[in-house]
Design an enzyme around this catalytic site. Structure first.
Site: not given
Ligand code: TYM
Length: 334
Positions: A114, A198, A201
Protein backbone atom coordinates in the site's frame (compact mmCIF):
# COMPACT_ATOMS: atom_id res chain seq x y z
CA UNK A 1 -24.66 -20.50 21.84
CA UNK A 2 -21.39 -20.63 23.74
CA UNK A 3 -20.51 -17.38 25.51
CA UNK A 4 -16.79 -17.90 25.21
CA UNK A 5 -16.70 -18.07 21.42
CA UNK A 6 -17.01 -14.71 19.76
CA UNK A 7 -16.63 -13.83 16.09
CA UNK A 8 -15.33 -10.39 15.11
CA UNK A 9 -14.56 -9.01 11.68
CA UNK A 10 -14.36 -5.69 9.91
CA UNK A 11 -14.66 -4.16 6.46
CA UNK A 12 -13.26 -0.79 5.42
CA UNK A 13 -15.73 1.77 4.09
CA UNK A 14 -13.59 2.81 1.16
CA UNK A 15 -16.11 2.58 -1.66
CA UNK A 16 -17.63 -0.18 -3.70
CA UNK A 17 -17.83 -3.59 -2.05
CA UNK A 18 -16.84 -6.24 -4.59
CA UNK A 19 -17.08 -9.96 -5.19
CA UNK A 20 -13.78 -10.52 -3.34
CA UNK A 21 -15.20 -8.95 -0.17
CA UNK A 22 -18.37 -10.96 -0.57
CA UNK A 23 -17.02 -14.44 -1.37
CA UNK A 24 -13.86 -14.06 0.72
CA UNK A 25 -15.48 -12.65 3.86
CA UNK A 26 -19.05 -11.34 4.04
CA UNK A 27 -20.71 -14.56 2.86
CA UNK A 28 -18.93 -16.34 5.71
CA UNK A 29 -20.05 -13.62 8.19
CA UNK A 30 -23.62 -14.50 7.29
CA UNK A 31 -23.27 -18.24 7.86
CA UNK A 32 -21.40 -17.71 11.16
CA UNK A 33 -24.16 -15.56 12.65
CA UNK A 34 -26.37 -18.66 12.63
CA UNK A 35 -24.11 -20.54 15.02
CA UNK A 36 -22.01 -18.08 17.04
CA UNK A 37 -22.15 -14.66 18.69
CA UNK A 38 -20.87 -12.25 16.07
CA UNK A 39 -19.75 -8.64 15.83
CA UNK A 40 -19.27 -6.99 12.44
CA UNK A 41 -17.66 -3.62 12.25
CA UNK A 42 -17.41 -0.92 9.60
CA UNK A 43 -13.79 0.04 10.24
CA UNK A 44 -13.85 3.75 9.48
CA UNK A 45 -10.65 4.49 11.45
CA UNK A 46 -8.79 2.05 9.23
CA UNK A 47 -10.20 3.77 6.16
CA UNK A 48 -8.65 7.13 7.08
CA UNK A 49 -5.11 5.70 7.08
CA UNK A 50 -5.26 6.86 3.45
CA UNK A 51 -6.98 10.19 2.76
CA UNK A 52 -10.76 9.99 2.41
CA UNK A 53 -12.96 12.81 1.27
CA UNK A 54 -15.13 13.39 4.41
CA UNK A 55 -18.38 13.54 2.45
CA UNK A 56 -17.57 10.29 0.66
CA UNK A 57 -16.49 8.64 3.90
CA UNK A 58 -19.84 9.39 5.56
CA UNK A 59 -21.66 7.97 2.54
CA UNK A 60 -19.41 4.92 2.41
CA UNK A 61 -19.86 4.08 6.11
CA UNK A 62 -23.61 3.86 5.52
CA UNK A 63 -23.18 2.03 2.22
CA UNK A 64 -20.95 -0.62 3.80
CA UNK A 65 -23.56 -1.05 6.54
CA UNK A 66 -26.15 -1.47 3.77
CA UNK A 67 -23.84 -4.04 2.15
CA UNK A 68 -23.77 -6.06 5.38
CA UNK A 69 -27.57 -6.07 5.64
CA UNK A 70 -28.15 -6.67 1.93
CA UNK A 71 -25.84 -9.70 2.07
CA UNK A 72 -27.93 -11.23 4.85
CA UNK A 73 -26.51 -9.97 8.15
CA UNK A 74 -29.25 -9.54 10.71
CA UNK A 75 -28.87 -6.76 13.27
CA UNK A 76 -30.95 -8.78 15.74
CA UNK A 77 -28.48 -11.66 15.58
CA UNK A 78 -25.16 -9.85 15.04
CA UNK A 79 -23.80 -6.64 16.51
CA UNK A 80 -23.30 -4.27 13.58
CA UNK A 81 -21.55 -0.98 14.30
CA UNK A 82 -18.87 1.44 13.15
CA UNK A 83 -15.44 1.45 14.76
CA UNK A 84 -15.03 5.17 15.53
CA UNK A 85 -18.23 5.28 17.56
CA UNK A 86 -16.66 3.03 20.23
CA UNK A 87 -13.66 5.03 21.41
CA UNK A 88 -12.19 1.96 23.14
CA UNK A 89 -10.79 0.82 19.76
CA UNK A 90 -8.50 3.84 19.63
CA UNK A 91 -7.61 3.61 23.32
CA UNK A 92 -6.66 -0.05 23.19
CA UNK A 93 -4.80 0.53 19.91
CA UNK A 94 -2.56 2.99 21.76
CA UNK A 95 -1.84 0.49 24.53
CA UNK A 96 -1.09 -2.18 21.92
CA UNK A 97 1.18 0.24 20.02
CA UNK A 98 3.32 0.02 23.13
CA UNK A 99 3.25 -3.80 23.13
CA UNK A 100 3.75 -4.41 19.41
CA UNK A 101 7.32 -4.25 18.02
CA UNK A 102 8.63 -2.16 15.12
CA UNK A 103 10.33 -5.27 13.75
CA UNK A 104 6.98 -7.05 13.57
CA UNK A 105 5.35 -4.19 11.67
CA UNK A 106 8.30 -4.00 9.29
CA UNK A 107 7.42 -7.48 8.06
CA UNK A 108 3.85 -6.59 7.05
CA UNK A 109 3.56 -7.12 3.31
CA UNK A 110 0.31 -5.16 2.99
CA UNK A 111 2.03 -2.01 4.26
CA UNK A 112 4.77 -2.48 1.68
CA UNK A 113 2.17 -2.92 -1.08
CA UNK A 114 0.00 0.00 0.00
CA UNK A 115 2.81 2.42 0.78
CA UNK A 116 4.37 1.75 -2.61
CA UNK A 117 7.80 3.04 -3.54
CA UNK A 118 7.81 6.09 -1.31
CA UNK A 119 7.35 4.65 2.18
CA UNK A 120 8.44 7.93 3.80
CA UNK A 121 5.28 9.59 2.51
CA UNK A 122 2.85 6.99 3.90
CA UNK A 123 0.86 8.00 6.98
CA UNK A 124 1.98 6.72 10.37
CA UNK A 125 -1.58 5.36 10.65
CA UNK A 126 -1.03 3.10 7.64
CA UNK A 127 2.12 1.72 9.28
CA UNK A 128 0.46 0.92 12.62
CA UNK A 129 -2.80 -0.17 10.98
CA UNK A 130 -2.32 -3.83 12.06
CA UNK A 131 -2.08 -2.76 15.72
CA UNK A 132 -5.50 -1.10 15.42
CA UNK A 133 -6.79 -4.29 13.85
CA UNK A 134 -5.47 -6.26 16.85
CA UNK A 135 -7.22 -3.76 19.13
CA UNK A 136 -10.53 -4.28 17.27
CA UNK A 137 -10.37 -7.99 17.92
CA UNK A 138 -8.89 -8.02 21.43
CA UNK A 139 -11.14 -5.24 22.75
CA UNK A 140 -13.94 -7.82 22.75
CA UNK A 141 -11.69 -10.84 23.40
CA UNK A 142 -12.92 -12.27 20.11
CA UNK A 143 -11.87 -15.86 19.45
CA UNK A 144 -12.63 -16.27 15.73
CA UNK A 145 -12.01 -13.87 12.86
CA UNK A 146 -13.42 -14.59 9.38
CA UNK A 147 -11.28 -12.90 6.72
CA UNK A 148 -9.86 -13.36 3.24
CA UNK A 149 -6.34 -14.76 2.88
CA UNK A 150 -4.88 -11.26 2.45
CA UNK A 151 -5.50 -10.58 6.16
CA UNK A 152 -3.75 -13.73 7.43
CA UNK A 153 -0.49 -11.99 8.26
CA UNK A 154 -2.31 -9.26 10.19
CA UNK A 155 -4.09 -11.91 12.24
CA UNK A 156 -0.84 -13.64 13.04
CA UNK A 157 0.40 -10.30 14.32
CA UNK A 158 -2.75 -9.94 16.45
CA UNK A 159 -1.94 -13.30 18.03
CA UNK A 160 1.66 -12.24 18.70
CA UNK A 161 0.46 -9.00 20.30
CA UNK A 162 -2.09 -10.87 22.46
CA UNK A 163 0.56 -13.35 23.56
CA UNK A 164 3.10 -10.64 24.38
CA UNK A 165 0.54 -8.66 26.39
CA UNK A 166 -0.36 -11.80 28.37
CA UNK A 167 3.36 -12.54 28.98
CA UNK A 168 4.45 -8.96 29.76
CA UNK A 169 1.74 -8.50 32.37
CA UNK A 170 1.82 -12.14 33.52
CA UNK A 171 -1.84 -12.63 32.79
CA UNK A 172 -1.93 -16.02 31.20
CA UNK A 173 -4.87 -16.42 28.79
CA UNK A 174 -6.19 -12.89 29.45
CA UNK A 175 -6.46 -12.25 25.74
CA UNK A 176 -7.46 -15.33 23.76
CA UNK A 177 -5.30 -15.92 20.67
CA UNK A 178 -7.75 -15.17 17.85
CA UNK A 179 -8.14 -17.83 15.19
CA UNK A 180 -8.47 -16.84 11.54
CA UNK A 181 -11.40 -18.39 9.68
CA UNK A 182 -10.34 -18.39 6.05
CA UNK A 183 -12.52 -19.89 3.33
CA UNK A 184 -10.99 -23.08 1.97
CA UNK A 185 -12.05 -22.89 -1.64
CA UNK A 186 -11.93 -19.18 -2.27
CA UNK A 187 -9.68 -17.43 0.19
CA UNK A 188 -8.42 -15.03 -2.48
CA UNK A 189 -10.61 -13.88 -5.35
CA UNK A 190 -8.29 -12.66 -8.08
CA UNK A 191 -8.58 -9.78 -10.53
CA UNK A 192 -10.51 -10.54 -13.72
CA UNK A 193 -7.71 -8.88 -15.71
CA UNK A 194 -4.73 -10.53 -14.02
CA UNK A 195 -5.08 -13.83 -12.18
CA UNK A 196 -1.93 -13.20 -10.13
CA UNK A 197 -3.33 -10.07 -8.41
CA UNK A 198 -6.16 -10.03 -5.90
CA UNK A 199 -9.48 -8.42 -6.83
CA UNK A 200 -9.40 -5.04 -5.15
CA UNK A 201 -11.14 -1.68 -4.89
CA UNK A 202 -7.92 0.11 -5.61
CA UNK A 203 -7.22 -1.57 -8.96
CA UNK A 204 -7.63 1.10 -11.62
CA UNK A 205 -9.70 -0.81 -14.15
CA UNK A 206 -13.31 -1.43 -13.13
CA UNK A 207 -13.16 -4.45 -15.46
CA UNK A 208 -10.89 -6.14 -12.92
CA UNK A 209 -13.74 -6.65 -10.45
CA UNK A 210 -17.44 -7.35 -10.07
CA UNK A 211 -18.91 -4.72 -7.75
CA UNK A 212 -21.89 -5.75 -5.66
CA UNK A 213 -23.77 -2.79 -7.18
CA UNK A 214 -23.03 -3.70 -10.81
CA UNK A 215 -26.06 -4.11 -13.06
CA UNK A 216 -26.72 -7.17 -15.23
CA UNK A 217 -25.16 -5.56 -18.29
CA UNK A 218 -21.96 -4.71 -16.45
CA UNK A 219 -21.70 -8.22 -15.00
CA UNK A 220 -22.11 -9.82 -18.44
CA UNK A 221 -19.59 -7.44 -20.04
CA UNK A 222 -16.99 -7.89 -17.31
CA UNK A 223 -17.23 -11.68 -17.33
CA UNK A 224 -17.10 -11.75 -21.15
CA UNK A 225 -13.97 -9.59 -21.11
CA UNK A 226 -12.34 -11.50 -18.22
CA UNK A 227 -8.90 -12.75 -19.18
CA UNK A 228 -8.58 -16.48 -19.88
CA UNK A 229 -6.38 -18.58 -22.15
CA UNK A 230 -7.02 -20.50 -25.33
CA UNK A 231 -7.07 -23.98 -23.77
CA UNK A 232 -10.35 -25.74 -22.87
CA UNK A 233 -11.41 -26.48 -19.28
CA UNK A 234 -9.21 -29.35 -18.00
CA UNK A 235 -10.22 -32.51 -16.18
CA UNK A 236 -8.28 -31.91 -13.01
CA UNK A 237 -6.92 -29.19 -10.78
CA UNK A 238 -3.29 -30.08 -11.52
CA UNK A 239 -3.68 -28.81 -15.08
CA UNK A 240 -4.79 -25.42 -13.78
CA UNK A 241 -1.51 -24.85 -11.99
CA UNK A 242 -0.06 -22.37 -14.45
CA UNK A 243 -3.39 -20.94 -15.57
CA UNK A 244 -4.25 -18.40 -12.82
CA UNK A 245 -7.07 -16.65 -14.73
CA UNK A 246 -8.73 -19.94 -15.65
CA UNK A 247 -8.43 -21.19 -12.08
CA UNK A 248 -9.89 -17.96 -10.73
CA UNK A 249 -13.01 -18.06 -12.93
CA UNK A 250 -13.63 -21.71 -12.12
CA UNK A 251 -13.16 -21.01 -8.40
CA UNK A 252 -15.58 -18.08 -8.49
CA UNK A 253 -18.13 -20.20 -10.32
CA UNK A 254 -17.72 -23.16 -7.93
CA UNK A 255 -18.11 -20.96 -4.87
CA UNK A 256 -21.10 -19.11 -6.24
CA UNK A 257 -22.97 -22.34 -6.98
CA UNK A 258 -21.78 -23.71 -3.60
CA UNK A 259 -19.87 -26.62 -5.12
CA UNK A 260 -16.22 -27.61 -5.09
CA UNK A 261 -13.69 -27.32 -7.86
CA UNK A 262 -13.68 -31.06 -8.62
CA UNK A 263 -17.41 -31.03 -9.24
CA UNK A 264 -17.18 -28.13 -11.71
CA UNK A 265 -14.24 -29.72 -13.52
CA UNK A 266 -16.04 -33.04 -13.83
CA UNK A 267 -19.09 -31.25 -15.28
CA UNK A 268 -17.22 -28.99 -17.67
CA UNK A 269 -13.99 -30.76 -18.68
CA UNK A 270 -13.24 -30.32 -22.39
CA UNK A 271 -15.67 -27.41 -22.80
CA UNK A 272 -14.66 -23.99 -23.97
CA UNK A 273 -14.33 -21.07 -21.53
CA UNK A 274 -17.18 -19.24 -23.26
CA UNK A 275 -19.47 -21.96 -21.86
CA UNK A 276 -18.27 -21.33 -18.30
CA UNK A 277 -18.40 -17.57 -18.76
CA UNK A 278 -22.02 -17.58 -19.82
CA UNK A 279 -23.00 -19.82 -16.88
CA UNK A 280 -20.93 -17.67 -14.52
CA UNK A 281 -22.57 -14.45 -15.70
CA UNK A 282 -26.02 -16.04 -15.19
CA UNK A 283 -25.31 -17.23 -11.67
CA UNK A 284 -23.71 -13.93 -10.67
CA UNK A 285 -26.76 -12.08 -11.96
CA UNK A 286 -28.96 -14.41 -9.91
CA UNK A 287 -26.92 -14.06 -6.68
CA UNK A 288 -25.30 -10.63 -6.80
CA UNK A 289 -27.93 -8.48 -8.49
CA UNK A 290 -30.45 -8.75 -5.62
CA UNK A 291 -27.71 -7.75 -3.14
CA UNK A 292 -26.84 -4.69 -5.21
CA UNK A 293 -30.50 -3.76 -5.54
CA UNK A 294 -30.98 -4.01 -1.80
CA UNK A 295 -27.83 -1.91 -1.15
CA UNK A 296 -29.25 0.82 -3.38
CA UNK A 297 -32.63 0.73 -1.62
CA UNK A 298 -31.14 0.70 1.87
CA UNK A 299 -28.80 3.61 1.14
CA UNK A 300 -31.86 5.73 0.31
CA UNK A 301 -32.87 5.40 3.96
CA UNK A 302 -29.88 6.77 5.84
CA UNK A 303 -31.79 7.26 9.08
CA UNK A 304 -32.59 3.52 9.16
CA UNK A 305 -28.92 2.66 8.66
CA UNK A 306 -27.87 5.18 11.31
CA UNK A 307 -30.31 3.56 13.75
CA UNK A 308 -28.81 0.12 13.07
CA UNK A 309 -25.31 1.46 13.77
CA UNK A 310 -26.45 3.27 16.91
CA UNK A 311 -28.04 0.14 18.33
CA UNK A 312 -24.91 -1.87 17.53
CA UNK A 313 -22.70 0.79 19.07
CA UNK A 314 -24.67 0.67 22.32
CA UNK A 315 -24.21 -3.09 22.59
CA UNK A 316 -20.53 -3.01 21.57
CA UNK A 317 -19.75 -0.16 24.00
CA UNK A 318 -20.94 -2.16 27.00
CA UNK A 319 -18.64 -5.08 26.13
CA UNK A 320 -15.76 -2.75 25.30
CA UNK A 321 -15.99 -0.80 28.55
CA UNK A 322 -16.11 -3.97 30.63
CA UNK A 323 -12.90 -5.29 29.06
CA UNK A 324 -11.16 -1.90 28.99
CA UNK A 325 -11.67 -1.49 32.73
CA UNK A 326 -9.72 -4.71 33.29
CA UNK A 327 -7.09 -3.78 30.71
CA UNK A 328 -6.45 -0.37 32.31
CA UNK A 329 -6.11 -2.08 35.68
CA UNK A 330 -3.69 -4.71 34.33
CA UNK A 331 -1.52 -2.04 32.67
CA UNK A 332 -1.53 0.09 35.85
CA UNK A 333 -3.46 3.07 34.56
CA UNK A 334 -5.57 4.87 37.16
P1 TYM B 1 -10.88 -4.96 3.68
O1 TYM B 1 -11.86 -3.86 3.94
O2 TYM B 1 -9.76 -4.71 2.74
O3 TYM B 1 -11.65 -6.23 3.17
C1 TYM B 1 -12.78 -6.76 3.86
C2 TYM B 1 -12.74 -8.28 3.83
O4 TYM B 1 -12.75 -8.72 2.48
C3 TYM B 1 -11.67 -9.62 2.25
N1 TYM B 1 -11.20 -9.47 0.87
C4 TYM B 1 -11.00 -10.49 0.03
N2 TYM B 1 -11.18 -11.82 0.19
C5 TYM B 1 -10.90 -12.62 -0.88
N3 TYM B 1 -10.46 -12.12 -2.08
C6 TYM B 1 -10.28 -10.80 -2.27
N4 TYM B 1 -9.87 -10.34 -3.46
C7 TYM B 1 -10.55 -9.91 -1.19
N5 TYM B 1 -10.47 -8.56 -1.03
C8 TYM B 1 -10.87 -8.32 0.24
C9 TYM B 1 -10.59 -9.19 3.26
O5 TYM B 1 -9.69 -10.25 3.52
C10 TYM B 1 -11.45 -8.84 4.46
O6 TYM B 1 -11.75 -9.99 5.21
N6 TYM B 1 -7.91 -4.91 7.69
C11 TYM B 1 -9.18 -5.38 7.20
C12 TYM B 1 -10.35 -4.85 7.99
C13 TYM B 1 -10.28 -5.04 9.46
C14 TYM B 1 -10.49 -6.26 10.17
C15 TYM B 1 -10.35 -5.92 11.55
C16 TYM B 1 -10.76 -7.56 9.76
C17 TYM B 1 -10.04 -4.07 10.38
N7 TYM B 1 -10.08 -4.59 11.64
C18 TYM B 1 -10.49 -6.89 12.54
C19 TYM B 1 -10.90 -8.52 10.77
C20 TYM B 1 -10.75 -8.18 12.12
C21 TYM B 1 -9.34 -4.88 5.77
O7 TYM B 1 -8.74 -3.94 5.36
O8 TYM B 1 -10.31 -5.51 5.08
Amino acid sequence: MSDKKLVFSGVQPTGNLHLGNYLGAIKNFVSLQKKMNCMYCVVDLHAITTFQNPKDLRKNILETTAGFLASGLDAEKSIIFNQSSVSGHAELAWILNCVSRIGWLNRMTQFKDKAGKDKEKASVGLYIYPNLMAADILLYKATHVPVGADQKQHLELSRDIAQKFNNDFQKENFFPLPEPLIQKNISRVMSLRDGTKKMSKSEESDYSRINLKDNADEIVKKIKKAKTDSKPIPENERELKDRPEALNLINIYADTIEENLEFVLSEMAGKDFSHLKSKLADILIEKILPIGKSIKELTNDSSFLEKILKKGTEKASIKAEENLKKIREIVGLL
